[in-house]
Scaffold this motif. Structure first.
Motif, PDB file in Angstrom:
ATOM      1  N   MET A 225      -7.887  40.526  55.464  1.00  0.00           N
ATOM      2  CA  MET A 225      -6.981  40.644  56.608  1.00  0.00           C
ATOM      3  C   MET A 225      -6.695  42.097  56.948  1.00  0.00           C
ATOM      4  SD  MET A 225      -4.188  37.716  55.888  1.00  0.00           S
ATOM      5  CE  MET A 225      -4.779  36.131  55.266  1.00  0.00           C
ATOM      6  N   TYR A 226      -6.527  42.326  58.228  1.00  0.00           N
ATOM      7  CA  TYR A 226      -6.070  43.608  58.750  1.00  0.00           C
ATOM      8  C   TYR A 226      -4.773  43.976  58.042  1.00  0.00           C
ATOM      9  CZ  TYR A 226      -3.920  46.522  62.454  1.00  0.00           C
ATOM     10  OH  TYR A 226      -3.302  47.498  63.178  1.00  0.00           O
ATOM     11  N   VAL A 227      -4.668  45.240  57.601  1.00  0.00           N
ATOM     12  CA  VAL A 227      -3.515  45.624  56.784  1.00  0.00           C
ATOM     13  C   VAL A 227      -2.156  45.332  57.425  1.00  0.00           C
ATOM     14  CG1 VAL A 227      -4.417  47.328  55.187  1.00  0.00           C
ATOM     15  CG2 VAL A 227      -3.852  48.021  57.520  1.00  0.00           C
ATOM     16  N   TRP A 228      -2.073  45.391  58.754  1.00  0.00           N
ATOM     17  CA  TRP A 228      -0.740  45.182  59.343  1.00  0.00           C
ATOM     18  C   TRP A 228      -0.300  43.721  59.322  1.00  0.00           C
ATOM     19  CZ3 TRP A 228       3.375  48.061  60.022  1.00  0.00           C
ATOM     20  CH2 TRP A 228       3.220  49.445  59.980  1.00  0.00           C
ATOM     21  N   ILE A 229      -1.234  42.780  59.401  1.00  0.00           N
ATOM     22  CA  ILE A 229      -0.827  41.364  59.254  1.00  0.00           C
ATOM     23  C   ILE A 229      -0.320  41.187  57.835  1.00  0.00           C
ATOM     24  CG2 ILE A 229      -1.766  39.073  58.766  1.00  0.00           C
ATOM     25  CD1 ILE A 229      -2.767  38.764  61.254  1.00  0.00           C
ATOM     26  N   ASP A 230      -1.076  41.711  56.925  1.00  0.00           N
ATOM     27  CA  ASP A 230      -0.755  41.663  55.504  1.00  0.00           C
ATOM     28  C   ASP A 230       0.614  42.321  55.264  1.00  0.00           C
ATOM     29  OD1 ASP A 230      -0.572  42.656  52.877  1.00  0.00           O
ATOM     30  OD2 ASP A 230      -2.706  43.098  52.692  1.00  0.00           O
ATOM     31  N   ALA A 231       0.779  43.550  55.778  1.00  0.00           N
ATOM     32  CA  ALA A 231       2.001  44.305  55.493  1.00  0.00           C
ATOM     33  C   ALA A 231       3.240  43.636  56.085  1.00  0.00           C
ATOM     34  CB  ALA A 231       1.870  45.724  56.038  1.00  0.00           C
ATOM     35  N   LEU A 232       3.167  43.244  57.345  1.00  0.00           N
ATOM     36  CA  LEU A 232       4.351  42.669  57.995  1.00  0.00           C
ATOM     37  C   LEU A 232       4.803  41.381  57.327  1.00  0.00           C
ATOM     38  CD1 LEU A 232       3.164  43.435  61.623  1.00  0.00           C
ATOM     39  CD2 LEU A 232       5.305  44.289  60.621  1.00  0.00           C
ATOM     40  N   THR A 233       3.818  40.636  56.813  1.00  0.00           N
ATOM     41  CA  THR A 233       4.161  39.361  56.190  1.00  0.00           C
ATOM     42  C   THR A 233       5.058  39.524  54.964  1.00  0.00           C
ATOM     43  OG1 THR A 233       2.102  38.450  57.042  1.00  0.00           O
ATOM     44  CG2 THR A 233       3.133  37.224  55.261  1.00  0.00           C
ATOM     45  N   ASN A 234       5.095  40.742  54.397  1.00  0.00           N
ATOM     46  CA  ASN A 234       5.938  40.948  53.211  1.00  0.00           C
ATOM     47  C   ASN A 234       7.365  40.469  53.422  1.00  0.00           C
ATOM     48  OD1 ASN A 234       8.182  43.241  52.931  1.00  0.00           O
ATOM     49  ND2 ASN A 234       6.792  43.855  54.575  1.00  0.00           N
ATOM     50  N   TYR A 235       7.840  40.638  54.668  1.00  0.00           N
ATOM     51  CA  TYR A 235       9.240  40.326  54.941  1.00  0.00           C
ATOM     52  C   TYR A 235       9.557  38.845  54.722  1.00  0.00           C
ATOM     53  CZ  TYR A 235       9.132  44.886  57.359  1.00  0.00           C
ATOM     54  OH  TYR A 235       9.001  46.214  57.683  1.00  0.00           O
ATOM     55  N   ILE A 236       8.561  38.000  54.948  1.00  0.00           N
ATOM     56  CA  ILE A 236       8.837  36.577  54.725  1.00  0.00           C
ATOM     57  C   ILE A 236       8.348  36.106  53.348  1.00  0.00           C
ATOM     58  CG2 ILE A 236       9.100  35.877  57.129  1.00  0.00           C
ATOM     59  CD1 ILE A 236       6.204  34.960  57.172  1.00  0.00           C
ATOM     60  N   THR A 237       7.326  36.775  52.816  1.00  0.00           N
ATOM     61  CA  THR A 237       6.902  36.454  51.446  1.00  0.00           C
ATOM     62  C   THR A 237       8.099  36.509  50.511  1.00  0.00           C
ATOM     63  OG1 THR A 237       4.774  37.580  51.750  1.00  0.00           O
ATOM     64  CG2 THR A 237       5.472  37.155  49.495  1.00  0.00           C
ATOM     65  N   ALA A 238       8.849  37.605  50.650  1.00  0.00           N
ATOM     66  CA  ALA A 238       9.946  37.847  49.722  1.00  0.00           C
ATOM     67  C   ALA A 238      10.999  36.740  49.805  1.00  0.00           C
ATOM     68  CB  ALA A 238      10.581  39.200  49.999  1.00  0.00           C
ATOM     69  N   LEU A 239      11.070  36.089  50.960  1.00  0.00           N
ATOM     70  CA  LEU A 239      12.063  35.020  51.122  1.00  0.00           C
ATOM     71  C   LEU A 239      11.502  33.662  50.743  1.00  0.00           C
ATOM     72  CD1 LEU A 239      13.683  36.210  54.464  1.00  0.00           C
ATOM     73  CD2 LEU A 239      14.568  36.449  52.133  1.00  0.00           C
ATOM     74  N   TYR A 241       8.448  32.329  51.770  1.00  0.00           N
ATOM     75  CA  TYR A 241       7.458  31.725  52.652  1.00  0.00           C
ATOM     76  C   TYR A 241       6.215  31.419  51.831  1.00  0.00           C
ATOM     77  CZ  TYR A 241       4.556  30.907  56.759  1.00  0.00           C
ATOM     78  OH  TYR A 241       3.738  30.328  57.691  1.00  0.00           O
ATOM     79  N   PRO A 242       5.536  30.308  51.989  1.00  0.00           N
ATOM     80  CA  PRO A 242       5.654  29.300  53.042  1.00  0.00           C
ATOM     81  C   PRO A 242       6.750  28.243  52.850  1.00  0.00           C
ATOM     82  CG  PRO A 242       3.719  28.865  51.676  1.00  0.00           C
ATOM     83  CD  PRO A 242       4.343  30.114  51.151  1.00  0.00           C
ATOM     84  N   ASP A 243       7.554  28.359  51.810  1.00  0.00           N
ATOM     85  CA  ASP A 243       8.573  27.333  51.604  1.00  0.00           C
ATOM     86  C   ASP A 243       9.772  27.605  52.512  1.00  0.00           C
ATOM     87  OD1 ASP A 243      10.216  25.394  50.754  1.00  0.00           O
ATOM     88  OD2 ASP A 243      10.356  26.071  48.672  1.00  0.00           O
ATOM     89  N   ILE A 244       9.649  27.184  53.779  1.00  0.00           N
ATOM     90  CA  ILE A 244      10.689  27.536  54.745  1.00  0.00           C
ATOM     91  C   ILE A 244      11.951  26.686  54.597  1.00  0.00           C
ATOM     92  CG2 ILE A 244       9.110  28.519  56.458  1.00  0.00           C
ATOM     93  CD1 ILE A 244       9.257  25.930  57.983  1.00  0.00           C
ATOM     94  N   ASN A 245      11.865  25.694  53.732  1.00  0.00           N
ATOM     95  CA  ASN A 245      13.081  24.905  53.512  1.00  0.00           C
ATOM     96  C   ASN A 245      13.869  25.379  52.303  1.00  0.00           C
ATOM     97  OD1 ASN A 245      12.801  23.128  55.711  1.00  0.00           O
ATOM     98  ND2 ASN A 245      11.080  22.184  54.612  1.00  0.00           N
ATOM     99  N   ALA A 246      13.317  26.385  51.625  1.00  0.00           N
ATOM    100  CA  ALA A 246      14.041  26.911  50.463  1.00  0.00           C
ATOM    101  C   ALA A 246      15.311  27.606  50.942  1.00  0.00           C
ATOM    102  CB  ALA A 246      13.156  27.882  49.698  1.00  0.00           C
ATOM    103  N   GLU A 247      16.277  27.566  50.045  1.00  0.00           N
ATOM    104  CA  GLU A 247      17.596  28.145  50.291  1.00  0.00           C
ATOM    105  C   GLU A 247      17.500  29.582  50.836  1.00  0.00           C
ATOM    106  OE1 GLU A 247      20.151  26.405  50.091  1.00  0.00           O
ATOM    107  OE2 GLU A 247      21.713  27.944  50.179  1.00  0.00           O
TER     108      GLU A 247
END
Ligand code: MSP
Length: 518
Positions: A225-239, A241-247
């Motif tokens: 993957m292009y580094v910016w898709i990879d990099a930006l995704t960090n913000y949701i990884t940490a929360l 993601y992909p478990d969007i129903n998690a607390e």
């Protein structure tokens, strides 16, 4: 439900040693995070490192080590920096973690499902240093080389790439900016982004086949993957993601604030919201782009050898002095200059002379003449009431409003206006004269008003200069359990008679030789 607040720094590239620029972004976020925690919010503060890409691979090759070994080492420097500058981050994410690969690949599949990713051919001038393609008309010819506006050298590259249909997102992005006027801050940046989007968006190449140090594209083994898709995704990884129903995800996404430098605003306000919306997720609530520092009027660069190390700055100015200087030298959002002379002057004026002297004069007088305890309180006159109202009531309201707009300089103005008023108050009320004239009741009342003002100042300064504020509150015997902003009001004022410890200086005056910056 409790109020929540989530804030992020950019994740830092691992091809650099931590410097003033990184420190700046992290400290700015830390102040917000600490303020919100003290103000009753459930806070999530994220920082980390951005570890993929061709540059990292090349640096590792040069050193004869694996990219993973290189990033392990450099990432640790950034983790240490966060700790050493007193950042209160809740997590530290690395893009080479397994949890991140899962998040990126899931997001990718969502974009495929939405029909926004397709396989295309890409040819163009590519700069390894910037990891970006440039248009022909953006380049200069220098000695037969193609040079990008950034100064990076480009080579002609042809790749089969996956493309993201960014061209289809223009109207939806413009609508989002329109519906969320605070999304891009400051205003000037917002206007820039809007005109960029209005000028028409092109599809974006989002995979690479020319190197393999990245997150593999699902079902396409040759592509990362292009580094910016990879990099930006960090913000949701940490929360989670992909478990969007998690607390955690439900609580903290969308992020309240992505703090970024002005150089990376486009990635955060054009690409990122498009990716997120395409994947059925909400964009962040705000992206604030701060300005860039120069050092003594000169652009910071490795080749000039003028890159300021946070460790040198801490040695010269103390940690809190540095934190104060970073946010206090010029308005946040502007570009600004680090001048050693100005930094020293401001730190001395505000922290050492303004606040430090006020505390010293008040507390040592109390120690000697008021029985080393919180003084007793008599009838309050108009001057007393005015100072108390400023400290106990108005200050928090004004600082809260300033920080809600990332106006750190306005927050400092408010706080140091109270310091200044208190210094004028001590001079005009002159407790030493009251002592001489044998007016102990009035003397005690004046000292009480000063101590209580210092308590409020100690509380409000915690997010900015945590060590200094902590020392001040310790000296006023303010228990650690009563230091959040719920206690910043008259109801929880100091109790007369509470014993106070021996006073010690809270902030040292910086001396000339000490502050001589090379
Ligand atoms: N890895 C990307 C960010 C990805 S976020 C999904 C990146 N990293 S960086 O390490 O190069 O820069 C991180 C931040 O430091 C940027 O916000 C940048 O603006 C900031 N600064 C770097 N040098 C700076 C100055 N001289 N002054 C102020 N901030 C500067 O970009």
């Amino acid at each position: 439900v409790s109020k929540t607040y989530s804030i992020t720094t950019p994740i830092y590239y691992v091809n650099d040693v931590p410097h003033l620029g990184h420190t700046y972004t992290t400290v700015a976020c830390d102040v917000m995070a600490r303020f919100k925690r003290l103000d009753g919010f459930d806070v999530y503060f994220l920082t980390g490192t951005d570890e993929h890409g061709q540059k990292v691979k090349q640096s590792a090759d040069k050193l004869g080590i694996t990219p993973q070994a290189l990033t392990d080492k450099v990432s640790q420097n950034f983790r240490d920096l966060a700790h050493d500058i007193n950042a209160s981050n809740d997590d530290f994410i690395r893009t080479t973690e397994d949890r991140h690969e899962v998040a990126c690949q899931t997001l990718w599949k969502k974009l495929v499902q939405s029909g926004d990713i397709y396989l295309g051919k890409h040819a163009g001038w590519y700069a390894v240093r910037d990891e970006a393609y440039y248009n022909d008309d953006e380049l200069r010819d220098v000695d037969g080389k193609k040079i990008a506006p950034s100064g990076a050298e480009c080579t002609w590259m042809e790749e089969e790439n996956y493309m993201f249909r960014l061209s289809a997102w223009g109207d939806r992005l413009l609508k989002y900016y329109d519906d969320h006027p605070d999304f891009i801050q400051p205003e000037a940046r917002r206007n820039e982004v809007i005109s960029f989007v209005k000028s028409g968006l092109r599809d974006l190449s989002v995979s690479r086949t020319i190197f393999d140090w990245g997150v593999p594209v699902p079902d396409a083994p040759k592509h990362v993957m292009y580094v910016w898709i990879d990099a930006l995704t960090n913000y949701i990884t940490a929360l989670g993601y992909p478990d969007i129903n998690a607390e955690k995800f439900k609580k903290f996404w969308p992020a309240d604030l992505h703090m970024v430098g002005k150089d990376i605003i486009r990635f955060h306000t054009v690409y990122w919201p498009a990716f997120l919306m395409s994947a059925g997720l909400l964009p962040p609530k705000r992206v604030f782009a701060h300005g860039w520092w120069t050092v003594e009027g000169v652009k910071m660069s490795k080749s000039l050898g003028n890159v300021l190390s946070p460790y040198d700055l801490m040695k010269t100015y103390t940690l809190d002095g540095m934190r104060y200087a970073l946010l206090g030298l010029f308005p946040f959002g502007n570009d600004g200059d680090f001048s050693a002379e100005l930094a020293k002057q401001k730190i001395n004026n505000h922290l050492a002379n303004g606040l430090g002297n006020l505390a010293q004069r008040t507390l040592s007088f109390v120690a000697k003449n008021a029985g080393a305890a919180v003084p007793s309180i008599g009838t309050l006159n108009a001057d007393d009431q005015k100072l108390l109202k400023a400290a106990q009531t108005d200050m928090l309201v004004a600082v809260r409003d300033a920080l809600d707009h990332q106006k750190y300089d306005r927050a400092f103005e408010t706080i140091f206006a109270v310091v200044n008023d208190a210094n004028i108050y001590i001079d005009t009320q002159a407790p030493w004269t009251l002592k001489k004239n044998n007016q102990p009741d009035r003397m005690n009342t004046v000292l009480y008003v000063l101590c209580e003002t210092l308590r409020c100042l100690g509380l409000i300064l915690q997010p900015f200069v945590p060590d200094t504020a902590g020392k001040l509150l310790d000296q006023l015997a303010v228990d650690k359990s009563v230091r959040d902003f719920g206690y910043l009001c008259g109801q929880y004022a100091l109790k007369p008679g509470t014993p106070l410890p021996e006073p010690v200086g809270i902030f040292p005056r910086l001396m000339d030789d000490n502050a001589a910056q090379k």
